[in-house]
Scaffold this active site. Sequence first.
Site, PDB file in Angstrom:
ATOM      1  N   ALA A 158      22.053 -17.837 -58.413  1.00 63.44           N
ATOM      2  CA  ALA A 158      22.277 -18.258 -57.027  1.00 63.44           C
ATOM      3  C   ALA A 158      23.694 -18.795 -56.828  1.00 63.44           C
ATOM      4  O   ALA A 158      24.337 -19.250 -57.777  1.00 63.44           O
ATOM      5  CB  ALA A 158      21.252 -19.331 -56.661  1.00 63.44           C
ATOM      6  N   LYS A 184      19.245 -19.549 -62.453  1.00 67.03           N
ATOM      7  CA  LYS A 184      20.522 -20.167 -62.818  1.00 67.03           C
ATOM      8  C   LYS A 184      21.255 -20.494 -61.530  1.00 67.03           C
ATOM      9  O   LYS A 184      21.778 -19.614 -60.859  1.00 67.03           O
ATOM     10  CB  LYS A 184      21.393 -19.238 -63.670  1.00 67.03           C
ATOM     11  N   PRO A 185      21.312 -21.775 -61.173  1.00 65.04           N
ATOM     12  CA  PRO A 185      22.055 -22.138 -59.964  1.00 65.04           C
ATOM     13  C   PRO A 185      23.559 -22.091 -60.252  1.00 65.04           C
ATOM     14  O   PRO A 185      23.979 -22.030 -61.408  1.00 65.04           O
ATOM     15  CB  PRO A 185      21.604 -23.572 -59.680  1.00 65.04           C
ATOM     16  N   GLU A 187      26.965 -23.522 -61.106  1.00 66.30           N
ATOM     17  CA  GLU A 187      27.163 -24.702 -61.942  1.00 66.30           C
ATOM     18  C   GLU A 187      27.737 -25.885 -61.161  1.00 66.30           C
ATOM     19  O   GLU A 187      27.569 -27.030 -61.585  1.00 66.30           O
ATOM     20  CB  GLU A 187      28.030 -24.370 -63.173  1.00 66.30           C
ATOM     21  N   SER A 238      28.897 -13.196 -54.808  1.00 70.51           N
ATOM     22  CA  SER A 238      29.983 -12.342 -54.330  1.00 70.51           C
ATOM     23  C   SER A 238      29.788 -10.888 -54.772  1.00 70.51           C
ATOM     24  O   SER A 238      29.095 -10.610 -55.750  1.00 70.51           O
ATOM     25  CB  SER A 238      31.309 -12.867 -54.874  1.00 70.51           C
ATOM     26  N   GLU A 259      22.081  -9.708 -53.088  1.00 65.55           N
ATOM     27  CA  GLU A 259      22.501 -10.211 -51.771  1.00 65.55           C
ATOM     28  C   GLU A 259      23.947 -10.651 -51.917  1.00 65.55           C
ATOM     29  O   GLU A 259      24.223 -11.679 -52.525  1.00 65.55           O
ATOM     30  CB  GLU A 259      21.648 -11.413 -51.343  1.00 65.55           C
ATOM     31  N   CYS A 293      27.488 -16.432 -45.746  1.00 67.77           N
ATOM     32  CA  CYS A 293      27.701 -14.986 -45.895  1.00 67.77           C
ATOM     33  C   CYS A 293      27.527 -14.247 -44.579  1.00 67.77           C
ATOM     34  O   CYS A 293      28.038 -13.143 -44.430  1.00 67.77           O
ATOM     35  CB  CYS A 293      26.756 -14.442 -46.950  1.00 67.77           C
ATOM     36  N   GLU A 392      36.503 -11.293 -47.640  1.00 67.00           N
ATOM     37  CA  GLU A 392      35.712 -12.487 -47.363  1.00 67.00           C
ATOM     38  C   GLU A 392      36.559 -13.725 -47.660  1.00 67.00           C
ATOM     39  O   GLU A 392      36.963 -13.931 -48.805  1.00 67.00           O
ATOM     40  CB  GLU A 392      34.480 -12.445 -48.271  1.00 67.00           C
TER      41      GLU A 392
HETATM   42  P1  NAD Z   1      29.851 -15.999 -57.218  1.00 71.01           P
HETATM   43  O1  NAD Z   1      29.568 -14.537 -57.198  1.00 71.01           O
HETATM   44  O2  NAD Z   1      31.145 -16.460 -57.731  1.00 71.01           O
HETATM   45  O3  NAD Z   1      28.754 -16.757 -58.092  1.00 71.01           O
HETATM   46  C1  NAD Z   1      27.381 -16.634 -57.803  1.00 71.01           C
HETATM   47  C2  NAD Z   1      26.591 -16.995 -59.046  1.00 71.01           C
HETATM   48  O4  NAD Z   1      26.876 -16.037 -60.056  1.00 71.01           O
HETATM   49  C3  NAD Z   1      26.927 -18.361 -59.655  1.00 71.01           C
HETATM   50  O5  NAD Z   1      25.721 -18.948 -60.101  1.00 71.01           O
HETATM   51  C4  NAD Z   1      27.818 -17.998 -60.832  1.00 71.01           C
HETATM   52  O6  NAD Z   1      27.760 -18.924 -61.880  1.00 71.01           O
HETATM   53  C5  NAD Z   1      27.197 -16.685 -61.271  1.00 71.01           C
HETATM   54  N1  NAD Z   1      28.075 -15.804 -62.041  1.00 71.01           N
HETATM   55  C6  NAD Z   1      29.418 -15.697 -61.984  1.00 71.01           C
HETATM   56  N2  NAD Z   1      29.856 -14.775 -62.869  1.00 71.01           N
HETATM   57  C7  NAD Z   1      28.763 -14.275 -63.485  1.00 71.01           C
HETATM   58  C8  NAD Z   1      28.553 -13.285 -64.481  1.00 71.01           C
HETATM   59  N3  NAD Z   1      29.550 -12.626 -65.028  1.00 71.01           N
HETATM   60  N4  NAD Z   1      27.286 -13.030 -64.868  1.00 71.01           N
HETATM   61  C9  NAD Z   1      26.245 -13.680 -64.313  1.00 71.01           C
HETATM   62  N5  NAD Z   1      26.381 -14.633 -63.376  1.00 71.01           N
HETATM   63  C10 NAD Z   1      27.620 -14.921 -62.950  1.00 71.01           C
HETATM   64  O7  NAD Z   1      29.570 -16.493 -55.728  1.00 71.01           O
HETATM   65  P2  NAD Z   1      29.764 -17.958 -55.145  1.00 71.01           P
HETATM   66  O8  NAD Z   1      31.225 -18.171 -55.027  1.00 71.01           O
HETATM   67  O9  NAD Z   1      28.914 -18.927 -55.868  1.00 71.01           O
HETATM   68  O10 NAD Z   1      29.100 -17.806 -53.684  1.00 71.01           O
HETATM   69  C11 NAD Z   1      29.741 -17.259 -52.606  1.00 71.01           C
HETATM   70  C12 NAD Z   1      29.400 -15.797 -52.457  1.00 71.01           C
HETATM   71  O11 NAD Z   1      27.984 -15.620 -52.279  1.00 71.01           O
HETATM   72  C13 NAD Z   1      30.017 -15.170 -51.239  1.00 71.01           C
HETATM   73  O12 NAD Z   1      30.518 -13.902 -51.552  1.00 71.01           O
HETATM   74  C14 NAD Z   1      28.844 -15.044 -50.269  1.00 71.01           C
HETATM   75  O13 NAD Z   1      29.004 -14.065 -49.277  1.00 71.01           O
HETATM   76  C15 NAD Z   1      27.727 -14.745 -51.182  1.00 71.01           C
HETATM   77  N6  NAD Z   1      26.429 -15.049 -50.553  1.00 71.01           N
HETATM   78  C16 NAD Z   1      25.670 -14.012 -50.111  1.00 71.01           C
HETATM   79  C17 NAD Z   1      24.456 -14.264 -49.483  1.00 71.01           C
HETATM   80  C18 NAD Z   1      23.592 -13.131 -48.997  1.00 71.01           C
HETATM   81  O14 NAD Z   1      22.460 -13.403 -48.648  1.00 71.01           O
HETATM   82  N7  NAD Z   1      24.068 -11.908 -48.972  1.00 71.01           N
HETATM   83  C19 NAD Z   1      24.028 -15.577 -49.308  1.00 71.01           C
HETATM   84  C20 NAD Z   1      24.849 -16.619 -49.768  1.00 71.01           C
HETATM   85  C21 NAD Z   1      26.047 -16.342 -50.401  1.00 71.01           C
END
Ligand code: NAD
Length: 504
Positions: A158, A184-185, A187, A238, A259, A293, A392
């Site tokens: 998440a 895994k939320p 961090e 992302s 998502e 998002c 974004e």
């Molecule tokens: P992020 O992609 O950087 O991280 C999301 C999660 O992925 C975190 O828990 C992170 O620790 C984990 N992560 C990072 N690298 C990883 C890897 N290599 N393997 C496994 N897990 C990994 O996103 P963020 O910055 O936390 O959140 C913002 C993003 O989330 C934006 O792009 C937003 O649009 C998107 N988002 C989408 C929705 C939707 O419903 N479509 C909802 C909320 C947020």
Amino acid sequence: MAGTGAVAGVEFAGGTVIGGTAGPGTAGSEHDVIDPATGEVVITFQEAGEADVDRAVAAAAAAFPEWAGATPGERAGALNRLAQLLEERAEQYAQVETAQTGKPIKLTREFDVPGSIDNVSFYAGAARNLEGKASAEYDGLHTSVVRREPVGVVGSIAPWNYPLQMAMWKVLPAIAAGNTIVLKPAEITPLTSLMLAEDAVRAGLPAGVVNVVTGRGRVAGEALLAHPTVRMVSFTGSTPVGSRVMEVASRTVKRVHLELGGKAPFVVFDDADLDAAVQGAVAGSLINSGQDCTAATRAYVQRPLYDAFVAGVADVMRGVRLGDPQDPQTDQGPLVSRRQQERVAGFVDRARSYATVVCGGQAPAGDLAKGAYFEPTVITDAPQDSEVVQEEIFGPVLVVLPFDSDEEGIALANDTPFGLAASAWTRDVVRAMRATREIQAGCVWVNDHIPIISEMPHGGMKRSGFGKDMSQYSFDEYTQVKHVSLEITGEPRKDWHRTIFGDR
Ligand code: NAD
């Protein structure tokens, strides 16, 4: 001691809840949860690593047979008790969520927490309405039954922008359908997910049904994606990380639910109620400091309304009160982190060379400089192919651009790689119908932007991902369909056997 402590009166024993027990991770590294309004450390916990993921997956696998075999009524009962516990602790959830994200307390009290409770109630009901297709004798010789079965152990990852709600959107449909889960939320914002996992146990869900491991994406996240016992991964985050999730999950052929990012257009036709569109654009772009998002990020306004729209939006944005997120008067808190503030500032600074910054555009000075604040910002005159239009930003930044014909407005709305959400503003039903038909997005609002409801699906198209959160549609993600075929004639010799061993 690192990894323990209290936030808003809630005790945390560490960054994991595994098999119903809270404790520290064992990766050997620490992580600070920081209040972005002050820069102060809220709590430090020890990060989870591969061994913790292994233990959590084992706990989820051990809990699976009992939970999958529970009756819908038993699952619904546990979820109803969970809703009750969340209700009782609603204020603590709101305060902890605000402390770790910087969201204004009025948003966590009125949106994040009640929305999450409503989600639990929805899935308590939905768990009892999970059914396969009715049986029939399609060839006259067999009775077919379609069973909807849980997938098994689900690994969920998440993001930080709505930590509690995103945890709910992942956990609830999965467990309502009889799966068990390791979450895994992000961090930087694990606290309300940890509270949720502990409340799940208090509500009577068997230990191991909901597990939480807080660790880095590259470490704990990838361990979860690669784990052979995990049968499905559901990810919100992302688009680049989503692509990586698919890649790692493909090695063990896991079901994938993604998502991802968004860049929602906000299309204002020239017959729109200007006042409604102006207010809708400010609320839709500034919600959660723009870290949403589905936030309105690109307003396309038909030429006759363009100037008045830009002036109106800038005027309302200038009145938005930035401040201490714990103050109920505050409209906008800080961004989630200093890093996110720098990222947003980078987009806006680069835009000054090719576009016009109409209002905002910087981090506020004075008392707020200690936090990760950024002023509500309007940008105009940006080319359609520029990064502020295409990428974004995830901050309180709205780009406004004009268009002439209806065709052009819709084409511009569709001209990014994303397709998560959009809105159309018009009083003409034909225009509204056309826009909702032609805009490529998982949700198109007409004359509003942002509201979501538990009963309706949320999820993207294009590079915003696939699969649906919330609603009955999410069960399509978290269940697998099995065809059971029962021969009903009792004849030992079937007619089709001729094709295998002649006419004997
Ligand atoms: P992020 O992609 O950087 O991280 C999301 C999660 O992925 C975190 O828990 C992170 O620790 C984990 N992560 C990072 N690298 C990883 C890897 N290599 N393997 C496994 N897990 C990994 O996103 P963020 O910055 O936390 O959140 C913002 C993003 O989330 C934006 O792009 C937003 O649009 C998107 N988002 C989408 C929705 C939707 O419903 N479509 C909802 C909320 C947020």
